[in-house]
Design an enzyme around this catalytic site. Structure first.
Site, PDB file in Angstrom:
ATOM      1  CG  HIS A 139      17.865  44.529 -30.740  1.00 19.10           C
ATOM      2  ND1 HIS A 139      19.093  43.927 -30.776  1.00 19.10           N
ATOM      3  CD2 HIS A 139      17.929  45.495 -29.791  1.00 19.10           C
ATOM      4  CE1 HIS A 139      19.875  44.510 -29.869  1.00 19.10           C
ATOM      5  NE2 HIS A 139      19.195  45.466 -29.260  1.00 19.10           N
ATOM      6  CE  LYS A 192      21.143  44.266 -25.298  1.00 19.74           C
ATOM      7  NZ  LYS A 192      22.176  44.480 -26.259  1.00 19.74           N
ATOM      8  CD  GLU A 194      21.751  42.109 -28.941  1.00 21.62           C
ATOM      9  OE1 GLU A 194      20.766  41.737 -28.286  1.00 21.62           O
ATOM     10  OE2 GLU A 194      22.551  42.975 -28.537  1.00 21.62           O
ATOM     11  CD  GLU A 203      19.077  49.855 -30.330  1.00 16.53           C
ATOM     12  OE1 GLU A 203      19.178  50.219 -29.168  1.00 16.53           O
ATOM     13  OE2 GLU A 203      18.878  48.672 -30.654  1.00 16.53           O
ATOM     14  CG  ASN A 243      16.532  44.941 -25.363  1.00 22.97           C
ATOM     15  OD1 ASN A 243      16.005  43.923 -24.905  1.00 22.97           O
ATOM     16  ND2 ASN A 243      17.274  44.928 -26.455  1.00 22.97           N
ATOM     17  N   GLY A 282      26.252  47.275 -26.935  1.00 26.68           N
ATOM     18  CA  GLY A 282      26.917  46.368 -26.004  1.00 26.68           C
ATOM     19  C   GLY A 282      28.435  46.416 -26.066  1.00 26.68           C
ATOM     20  CB  SER A 327      27.467  51.908 -25.369  1.00 25.20           C
ATOM     21  OG  SER A 327      27.846  50.626 -25.848  1.00 25.20           O
TER      22      SER A 327
HETATM   23  C1  PEP Z   1      20.195  47.463 -27.071  1.00 24.97           C
HETATM   24  O1  PEP Z   1      20.239  46.269 -26.812  1.00 24.97           O
HETATM   25  O2  PEP Z   1      19.228  47.925 -27.671  1.00 24.97           O
HETATM   26  C2  PEP Z   1      21.304  48.317 -26.639  1.00 24.97           C
HETATM   27  C3  PEP Z   1      21.322  49.537 -27.035  1.00 24.97           C
HETATM   28  O3  PEP Z   1      22.257  47.718 -25.837  1.00 24.97           O
HETATM   29  P1  PEP Z   1      23.411  48.471 -25.007  1.00 24.97           P
HETATM   30  O4  PEP Z   1      22.785  49.665 -24.329  1.00 24.97           O
HETATM   31  O5  PEP Z   1      23.889  47.457 -24.026  1.00 24.97           O
HETATM   32  O6  PEP Z   1      24.457  48.904 -25.982  1.00 24.97           O
END
Ligand code: PEP
Length: 253
Positions: A94, A12, A96, A168, A10, A174, A214
């Site tokens: 997601h 983003k 976000e 998640e 992703n 992040g 992460s």
């Molecule tokens: C994501 O945006 O789905 C995600 C898992 O981000 P990150 O790997 O940067 O934590």
């Protein structure tokens, strides 16, 4: 049939055209485990460009969609338009989107229904905040998020092969704080149990439940050993060359 390992990237709202090309070209030139399904999700404006540039075998996903087919919804993209553009996947729910753009559970559920109606495949993101985890509510929250989708879409079993669930934890996205393998496995196993009792045993066995938060080349191999963890949704690291190591982590399982 064993569940095929699945790794999505992703991007983003990151990358300009030259950056996106560099990432795609690196993936195109890399050996990717043929037993892993690979997907990348660039910003919407680059979807068609990436679709045309990426090598066969790597799929492309939109990062979001609206729940209507068309109309006066300035700035939105419909599942019909995504499907019409030959983009087979969409990420929905997601964190976000949930926290910054008001995608509450019912909105997420409507988007999933609309995307299914257009024949799209979905990465459905669920997960708890830090406060919810600390209050011991993780499993309840995730089950509630799944329940909302189930109530909206009806017979989930018929479309289970088109829905990948991404666990998640919001506190891990992040932040550099990754869930431990045991923490991830607990939620993945509970999600599979929920699927078995609310959707069906076969669907529970067939559904890919992937982890996001992460994930990096350093931590992916241990996470990938967990029995109910069928892959990853990767944010930051999907913009870097180490994304290839994450895609190939299943080889080391
Ligand atoms: C994501 O945006 O789905 C995600 C898992 O981000 P990150 O790997 O940067 O934590």
């Amino acid at each position: 049939m064993p569940r095929k390992f699945f790794v999505g990237g992703n991007f983003k709202m990151n990358g300009l055209l030259a950056d996106i090309d560099r990432i795609v070209d690196h993936l195109n030139a890399s050996h990717l485990d043929p037993n892993t399904e690979v997907l990348i999700s660039p910003p919407a404006i680059y979807l068609l460009h990436v679709r045309d540039r990426v090598k066969k075998g790597i799929e492309v996903a939109a990062q979001n969609c609206y729940s209507e087919k068309q109309g006066a919804f300035t700035g939105e993209i419909s599942p019909l338009q995504i499907a019409d553009s030959g983009i087979p996947w969409v990420i929905i729910g997601h964190s976000e989107r949930r926290t910054l753009f008001g995608d509450i559970d019912s909105v997420v559920a409507e988007k999933v229904r609309a995307a299914l109606e257009e024949g799209l495949n979905i990465i459905l993101c669920v997960g708890e905040t830090l406060a919810q985890r600390e209050a011991g509510e993780t499993l309840k929250i995730v089950e509630h998020q799944l329940d909302c989708v189930k109530r909206e879409i009806g017979p989930w079993a018929e479309v289970c092969h088109r829905i990948v669930i991404a666990y998640e934890p919001v506190w891990a996205i992040g932040t550099g704080k990754v869930a431990s393998a045991a923490q991830a496995q607990e939620v993945h196993a509970d999600t599979r149990t929920w699927l078995a009792s609310h959707v069906g045993k076969e669907a529970a066995e067939d559904t890919r439940i992937i982890y996001g938060g992460s994930v990096s080349a350093k931590n992916c191999v241990e996470l990938a050993t967990q029995p109910d963890l069928d892959g990853f949704l990767v944010g930051g690291a999907s913009l870097k060359p180490e994304f290839v190591d994450i895609i190939n982590s299943h080889l080391k399982k």
